[in-house]
Design an enzyme around this catalytic site. Structure first.
Site, PDB file in Angstrom:
ATOM      1  CG  ASP A 289      38.905  21.855 -40.706  1.00 37.82           C
ATOM      2  OD1 ASP A 289      39.958  21.357 -41.124  1.00 37.82           O
ATOM      3  OD2 ASP A 289      38.797  23.058 -40.390  1.00 37.82           O
TER       4      ASP A 289
ATOM      5  CE  LYS B 180      42.428  23.913 -40.097  1.00 38.70           C
ATOM      6  NZ  LYS B 180      41.316  23.569 -39.172  1.00 38.70           N
TER       7      LYS B 180
END
Length: 259
Positions: free
Chosen positions: A30, A60
């Site tokens: 992540d 992200k």
């Protein structure tokens, strides 16, 4: 999506930590543009010898890049830094910048998905009102919502909404940024012959979340994976439920109420 992910926020030795995570069995990494380590994740992956289809890579886009065209450029930048043709999951990092830009950003990610640059579209730090905003606009709901989640901050309204609408809930800061000295954690850890971090991660798994622990310490990276040969009982789970402090229990920015 693997049930356990490895977070790389504020990891200043990302390349080596990700390599160690792969050795420990992690296959879910992540990252985020704001972490400034997408390139390090990519280089660790290439050095690992793993096949692309064997790993699940998340990144992200932060609010300063929100908007349709800027988000499309951001996706391309992420792919360039990772050195990959696609990412498995791309999240809107936060709900700041308002409704108009949130919707533009989300539409851009959906279009990037159609073009094959993203496999799955999701969000992070979205409250119920932000998720409802997407639905009201006639857009498909995200596959994932990544939020702060641990026994002190259980975000029950958001979790319930996600569960009811088939949205996977990922848990960041599942180890409460190291604040694991509560007597409940230590007592349950002793009971099961584990350490408090393993107890917290096991709680997250049993709640149906996808926890994203982070560490730069090799021993901890490995021990955080030792979660699948024990379980917490009903009494343990109830004790954890009683620790919830609502929004006051947050240890991060937790911008789920942003306008």
């Amino acid at each position: 999506m693997p049930l356990l992910g490895f977070g790389v926020y504020q990891n200043y030795n990302t390349h080596d930590s990700v390599l160690e995570a792969f050795k420990a069995g992690y296959r879910h990494i992540d990252s985020a543009q704001a972490y400034r380590n997408e390139a390090h994740v990519g280089s660790a992956f290439r050095e690992s010898g793993l096949k692309r289809e064997e790993v699940f890579i998340t990144t992200k886009c932060i609010s300063k890049t929100h908007g349709y065209e800027s988000t499309l450029r951001t996706v391309d930048l992420s792919l360039e830094r990772f050195g990959m043709d696609y990412v498995d999951l791309y999240l809107i990092h936060d709900p700041y910048k308002g409704k108009v830009l949130r919707l533009e950003t989300y539409r851009a990610l959906l279009d990037a998905q159609k073009s094959g640059k993203i496999r799955t579209v999701g969000v992070s730090n979205f409250g119920v009102k932000h998720l409802e905003e997407l639905r009201s606009a006639g857009l498909p709901l995200p596959s994932v919502n990544q939020i702060e989640l641990h026994p002190f901050c259980q975000q029950r309204p958001i979790v319930t909404y996600c569960r009811e609408h088939g949205i996977v809930t990922q848990a960041y800061s599942p180890l409460i940024r190291g604040k694991m000295d509560d007597t409940v954690f230590t007592e349950v850890a002793v009971k099961h012959g584990r350490d408090p971090a393993q107890i917290l991660l096991r709680w997250s798994l049993q709640k149906g979340f996808v926890p994203l622990p982070k560490s730069a310490t090799a021993a901890r990276i490995h021990s955080n994976t030792k979660l699948f040969d024990f379980s917490l009982d009903t009494e343990d789970m109830c004790r954890f439920e009683d620790l919830d402090q609502g929004k006051e229990g947050a240890v991060t920015w937790n911008p789920v109420d942003a306008d």
